[in-house]
Design an enzyme around this catalytic site. Sequence first.
Site, PDB file in Angstrom:
ATOM      1  N   TYR A  98      -2.904  43.059   2.212  1.00 35.80           N
ATOM      2  CA  TYR A  98      -1.583  43.445   1.711  1.00 35.80           C
ATOM      3  C   TYR A  98      -0.892  42.254   1.057  1.00 35.80           C
ATOM      4  O   TYR A  98      -1.002  41.141   1.533  1.00 35.80           O
ATOM      5  CB  TYR A  98      -0.732  43.949   2.886  1.00 35.80           C
ATOM      6  CG  TYR A  98       0.646  44.309   2.437  1.00 35.80           C
ATOM      7  CD1 TYR A  98       0.865  45.498   1.771  1.00 35.80           C
ATOM      8  CD2 TYR A  98       1.710  43.438   2.637  1.00 35.80           C
ATOM      9  CE1 TYR A  98       2.129  45.828   1.320  1.00 35.80           C
ATOM     10  CE2 TYR A  98       2.973  43.772   2.196  1.00 35.80           C
ATOM     11  CZ  TYR A  98       3.177  44.961   1.536  1.00 35.80           C
ATOM     12  OH  TYR A  98       4.419  45.282   1.081  1.00 35.80           O
ATOM     13  N   TRP A 100       2.008  40.972  -2.475  1.00 35.54           N
ATOM     14  CA  TRP A 100       2.531  41.169  -3.825  1.00 35.54           C
ATOM     15  C   TRP A 100       1.747  40.435  -4.894  1.00 35.54           C
ATOM     16  O   TRP A 100       1.679  40.891  -6.023  1.00 35.54           O
ATOM     17  CB  TRP A 100       3.987  40.703  -3.871  1.00 35.54           C
ATOM     18  CG  TRP A 100       4.927  41.793  -3.575  1.00 35.54           C
ATOM     19  CD1 TRP A 100       4.959  42.558  -2.451  1.00 35.54           C
ATOM     20  CD2 TRP A 100       5.974  42.262  -4.434  1.00 35.54           C
ATOM     21  NE1 TRP A 100       5.975  43.462  -2.555  1.00 35.54           N
ATOM     22  CE2 TRP A 100       6.616  43.301  -3.756  1.00 35.54           C
ATOM     23  CE3 TRP A 100       6.434  41.880  -5.690  1.00 35.54           C
ATOM     24  CZ2 TRP A 100       7.688  43.993  -4.297  1.00 35.54           C
ATOM     25  CZ3 TRP A 100       7.510  42.557  -6.232  1.00 35.54           C
ATOM     26  CH2 TRP A 100       8.118  43.607  -5.535  1.00 35.54           C
TER      27      TRP A 100
HETATM   28  P1  PGD Z   1       4.238  37.018  -0.765  1.00 42.07           P
HETATM   29  O1  PGD Z   1       4.938  35.772  -0.337  1.00 42.07           O
HETATM   30  O2  PGD Z   1       4.715  37.685  -2.003  1.00 42.07           O
HETATM   31  O3  PGD Z   1       4.423  37.983   0.484  1.00 42.07           O
HETATM   32  O4  PGD Z   1       4.720  40.027   1.876  1.00 42.07           O
HETATM   33  P2  PGD Z   1       3.674  39.355   0.841  1.00 42.07           P
HETATM   34  O5  PGD Z   1       2.452  39.012   1.619  1.00 42.07           O
HETATM   35  O6  PGD Z   1       3.525  40.188  -0.366  1.00 42.07           O
HETATM   36  O7  PGD Z   1       2.667  36.717  -0.844  1.00 42.07           O
HETATM   37  C1  PGD Z   1       1.920  36.844  -2.003  1.00 42.07           C
HETATM   38  C2  PGD Z   1       0.832  35.773  -2.059  1.00 42.07           C
HETATM   39  O8  PGD Z   1       0.016  36.000  -3.206  1.00 42.07           O
HETATM   40  C3  PGD Z   1       1.352  34.365  -2.194  1.00 42.07           C
HETATM   41  O9  PGD Z   1       0.772  33.542  -1.195  1.00 42.07           O
HETATM   42  C4  PGD Z   1       0.882  33.914  -3.590  1.00 42.07           C
HETATM   43  O10 PGD Z   1       0.601  32.544  -3.670  1.00 42.07           O
HETATM   44  C5  PGD Z   1      -0.364  34.751  -3.760  1.00 42.07           C
HETATM   45  N1  PGD Z   1      -0.794  34.936  -5.153  1.00 42.07           N
HETATM   46  C6  PGD Z   1      -0.052  34.920  -6.277  1.00 42.07           C
HETATM   47  N2  PGD Z   1      -0.836  35.158  -7.356  1.00 42.07           N
HETATM   48  C7  PGD Z   1      -2.100  35.338  -6.909  1.00 42.07           C
HETATM   49  C8  PGD Z   1      -3.353  35.629  -7.537  1.00 42.07           C
HETATM   50  O11 PGD Z   1      -3.464  35.818  -8.726  1.00 42.07           O
HETATM   51  N3  PGD Z   1      -4.454  35.736  -6.747  1.00 42.07           N
HETATM   52  C9  PGD Z   1      -4.371  35.577  -5.417  1.00 42.07           C
HETATM   53  N4  PGD Z   1      -5.496  35.701  -4.712  1.00 42.07           N
HETATM   54  N5  PGD Z   1      -3.193  35.297  -4.789  1.00 42.07           N
HETATM   55  C10 PGD Z   1      -2.068  35.189  -5.520  1.00 42.07           C
HETATM   56  C11 PGD Z   1       5.856  40.698   1.447  1.00 42.07           C
HETATM   57  C12 PGD Z   1       6.353  41.661   2.571  1.00 42.07           C
HETATM   58  O12 PGD Z   1       6.988  40.936   3.626  1.00 42.07           O
HETATM   59  C13 PGD Z   1       7.274  42.697   2.072  1.00 42.07           C
HETATM   60  S1  PGD Z   1       6.871  43.500   0.585  1.00 42.07           S
HETATM   61  C14 PGD Z   1       8.368  43.082   2.770  1.00 42.07           C
HETATM   62  S2  PGD Z   1       9.503  44.181   2.071  1.00 42.07           S
HETATM   63  C15 PGD Z   1       8.626  42.679   4.165  1.00 42.07           C
HETATM   64  N6  PGD Z   1       9.955  42.217   4.368  1.00 42.07           N
HETATM   65  C16 PGD Z   1      10.279  41.593   5.521  1.00 42.07           C
HETATM   66  C17 PGD Z   1      11.618  41.570   6.070  1.00 42.07           C
HETATM   67  O13 PGD Z   1      12.561  42.127   5.491  1.00 42.07           O
HETATM   68  N7  PGD Z   1      11.815  40.895   7.229  1.00 42.07           N
HETATM   69  C18 PGD Z   1      10.818  40.292   7.892  1.00 42.07           C
HETATM   70  N8  PGD Z   1      11.090  39.636   9.033  1.00 42.07           N
HETATM   71  N9  PGD Z   1       9.552  40.307   7.395  1.00 42.07           N
HETATM   72  C19 PGD Z   1       9.257  40.946   6.266  1.00 42.07           C
HETATM   73  N10 PGD Z   1       7.953  40.953   5.798  1.00 42.07           N
HETATM   74  C20 PGD Z   1       7.522  41.767   4.671  1.00 42.07           C
END
Ligand code: PGD
Length: 758
Positions: A98, A100
Site C-alpha cells: 500500500y 501513494w
Molecule cells: P507515503 O509517505 O506517501 O505514505 O501512507 P503512504 O504509505 O502512502 O509513502 C509513499 C512512499 O513511496 C514514500 O516512501 C516515497 O519515497 C515512495 N516513492 C515515491 N515514488 C516512488 C517510486 O517511483 N517508486 C517507489 N518504489 N517508491 C516511490 C499514506 C496513508 O497513511 C494514508 S493514504 C492515510 S489517509 C492515512 N492517514 C493517517 C492518519 O490520518 N493518521 C495516522 N495516525 N496515520 C495515518 N496513516 C495513513
Amino acid sequence: MFEAVSDGGEVTAVRPFAGDADPSPVLGNIPGSVRHRSRVTGPMVRRGWLENGPGPSQRRGDDEYVPVSWDELTTLLANEFRRVIDRHGNSAIYGGSYGWASAGRFHHAQSQVHRFLNVLGGYTRSVHSYSLGATGVIMPHVVGTHWKLFARSTSWENIAEHTELLVSFGGVPLKNTGINHGGTSDHPTRGALDALRERGGRIVSITPLRDDVHGEHEWIAPVPGSDVALMLGLAHTLVTEGLHDEDFLARYCTGYDRFERYLLGETDGEPKSARWAEAITGVPASDIAALAREMAARRTLVTVTWSLQRTRFGEQAPWMGVTLAAMLGEIGLAGGGFGHGYGSMNEPGLAPVPYPLPTLPQGINPVKTFIPVAAISDMLLHPGEEFDYDGQRLTYPDVKLVHWAGGNPFHHHQDIGRLRRALTRPDTIVVHDPYWTPMAKHADIVVPSTTSLERDDLSCTRNDPLLVAMHAAAPRHADARDDYDTFAAVSAKLGVAERFTEGRTAQQWLEHLYDQWRDWVLRDGGEAPEFGEFWARGHVRMRTEDGLVAFEDFRRDPDGHPLATPSGRFEIFSDTIDGFGYDDCAGHPRWYAPDEWLGGERAERYALHLVANQPKTRLHSQLDHGGTSQASKVRGREPIRLYPADAAERALSGGDVVRVFNDRGACLAGVVLDDGVRRSVVQLATGAWYDPLDPGDPNAMCVHGNPNVLTADVGASSLSQGCTGQHVLVEIEKWTGDLPPIRAYDPPPVAAGSRYSE
Ligand code: PGD
C-alpha cells in the site's frame, strides 16, 4: 502539477502550473530532493539475510547493508520468489504494497508491483485504503458506492452558487486540497468557499481545530470523536419539531422508521435529544437545536471529512451524515445534500473526466486471499487465525515474503512497536523506494528506485482536465533504476519477461497507453494530437463533466436510476449489515463511545486527545526532508500544537521539546501554542520519519515526532477493520534530557563491499 528547473543533475526550483488558482506549498519540498543524502544509491542487501539466508529476524531495523550489483540483486530476488512459490505457494507472498508513491501513471509503483506479482501467479492482496477503510466498506451498503461520492460529487461551482449553509464535520481543510493522486492542475476550494461567503452563505465548521476552515466561519468544537452524537442531537431536534422531510425519507430511503425508533429512545430508553448530545459533545443543547432549525430553513450541504471515519466505529459518521442530509430532504438538489471528503483531497467538487485513464494494466490475480489493508500486523503476527470482515469470516495467510513498492508502513500504520514485532516474522522483506525510509531500513532486499523527477511518464487523474507529459527533469541518481526495469529484469530471470513487458520498453508503453487513451477521446468526438505532438506540447486538455449535483439523477427518477444498494434507495437501515450481527456496527447508524476519547476512563491516565492528522507541509511522509517540511520543525522535531492553558498547566512554553507518551510508546515533538486548538486537544501530524532512539528496541522512543508510535492498532469495527489512526489519548511532559540528534534521513550503516562481488 509544476514545472521543474534543474541544474547539475538536481531540481533547483519549481514553478506551479500556470493558471493554478492556489498552488500547494508542498511543492517547496521538491528542490534538492533528487540528490538528497537519504537517497538509496544502489542495490543493497541486509547483512544478516545475505549471510544466513531467508528467515525470521530480530535484526531488521538494526543491521548493516551490503551493496550488491544489479545482476546479483535480481538473481537473489528471482531465487527467493522461486523458493517461496515452490515451497509455500503464491498466497505466501504479501503484495499489499500500500502507498501513494508518485504521480505518474505508468511508473506508478503499486501498479508495477501488482502486475509483476500477477505474472508470477498472484499474491495475497490488501483491500481498501488507510484513507477510507471504513467508508470503503460501509458506503456501498448505504449509498451503493463509495468512490462516486468523491469522483461524482456536487461541484465547487454549484456549492459556491447555491449552498446557503455549509455544515462541515471535520471542516474543509485547505492543506489536504493541495493534492490528488495522479497530479492536479488547479485548486478551486479556497475560491469556492470565499464566493459562498460573499454571496451571504454561512459556514459552520465542527472540528477540534479552528484552521480546518480558512476565513470567516462559525467554529463548533465538540469533544473529538463525538460527532455522531452531535448529528443525532441535530436529527432528534428535526424530528421532534417536525422539520424532517417525510416525503424524501419515504420515497428515496429505506429503514428510516427503524432508525427513528432508536433516535427517539424507543428501542433503548434513551432519546438522542440535543440535551443528551450536550452531555457527550460539550456543545450546548440550545446551540444544537438552533443549528438544526437553521439547517431545516436554508439550503444546506452536510459534509463529512474522511478523517472522521479513520477512527473506532468510523462507519457511523458518514452513515449518520447521509441520514441527517436525507432528513433535510435536499440530496440531489443544487447546493444541498451530502458530501464526503470535501477538504480531504483535491477531488470532491472537481469535475470528472468521462474517459478511462491511461494506466498500466495490472493483470489478474488468481490468488483469492486478501486482508483489509490496515490488518498487516495482525496478519503477520497471527497466521491461520480467523477474523471478521464485511460479513465474512476470513483467515490470515502464513506470509513468508513481503514485497513493498511505493509506500511507507512506518508512516501509515498504527502502533509502530507492534508493527516492528510483526516485521520480524516473514522470511524476506523486499522494499523498493528512492529513499532510505524507515521501511527501507527494515528491508532485507532494498531496491533503489528512481523518483518521478528522473523518468518520463504520463500524469492525470479522474477529476482534472489535463493529461500531462511528465518530462524527466534530472538524470537517474547514482545506481537507481526505474521499478519497471527491475521487474523486467527479474521477470527475465524467471522466464516470464514477455508476459511482464509485452515486448515494450518504458517509452513504448507510454506511447501505447497514450494511443489507447486517444482512441477513447476520438471516439467520444474529442480532440487529442498524436503522441509526438502531445509530448512536445506538454499537455492535452480533456472534456470534463461540469456542474455536477450528486444524486441528481436518482432524485429525478429513483426507479430509472436506482442506487446500487439492495433496496435501490439510501439504506438508513441495512438488513445486510443487521444480518451480520456485529456488536460494533448495527443495522442503522448509532452512537458508540470510542476507547480513545476524553469522555472515557482512559482519559484519567492520558488527559490529552491527540489528533494525528494529515500534515500541512508535505504529502504523508514524502520529502519530509524538503524545505517546506523542515521550515515547520521545532528544534528539528515535528511541531505539536496545544492550547495555551493546557501548556501552562504543564509548565510548557512555545519552542519547548516535549515527550508525548501513552502505554504504547512515546515520541519527542516541539511545542507550538495555538488557541485555535480546542482545550484538552493536541495536534501532531503524521509523516515525521520514524527515528528510534535505540534502533534495536522495537518500543524505542521516536526522537522526531511520529504519532504512530502512540496510535492503537485496532480496526474501526468488525465490518470494515479500517485504519483508526486519527485519534489517540496521550499525556505530555517537558523533555529535560539531552536532545538526541535527528538521524531519520541518514542512510543505515553500509559495508564497503559484498562477498558476492569479490
Ligand atoms: P507515503 O509517505 O506517501 O505514505 O501512507 P503512504 O504509505 O502512502 O509513502 C509513499 C512512499 O513511496 C514514500 O516512501 C516515497 O519515497 C515512495 N516513492 C515515491 N515514488 C516512488 C517510486 O517511483 N517508486 C517507489 N518504489 N517508491 C516511490 C499514506 C496513508 O497513511 C494514508 S493514504 C492515510 S489517509 C492515512 N492517514 C493517517 C492518519 O490520518 N493518521 C495516522 N495516525 N496515520 C495515518 N496513516 C495513513
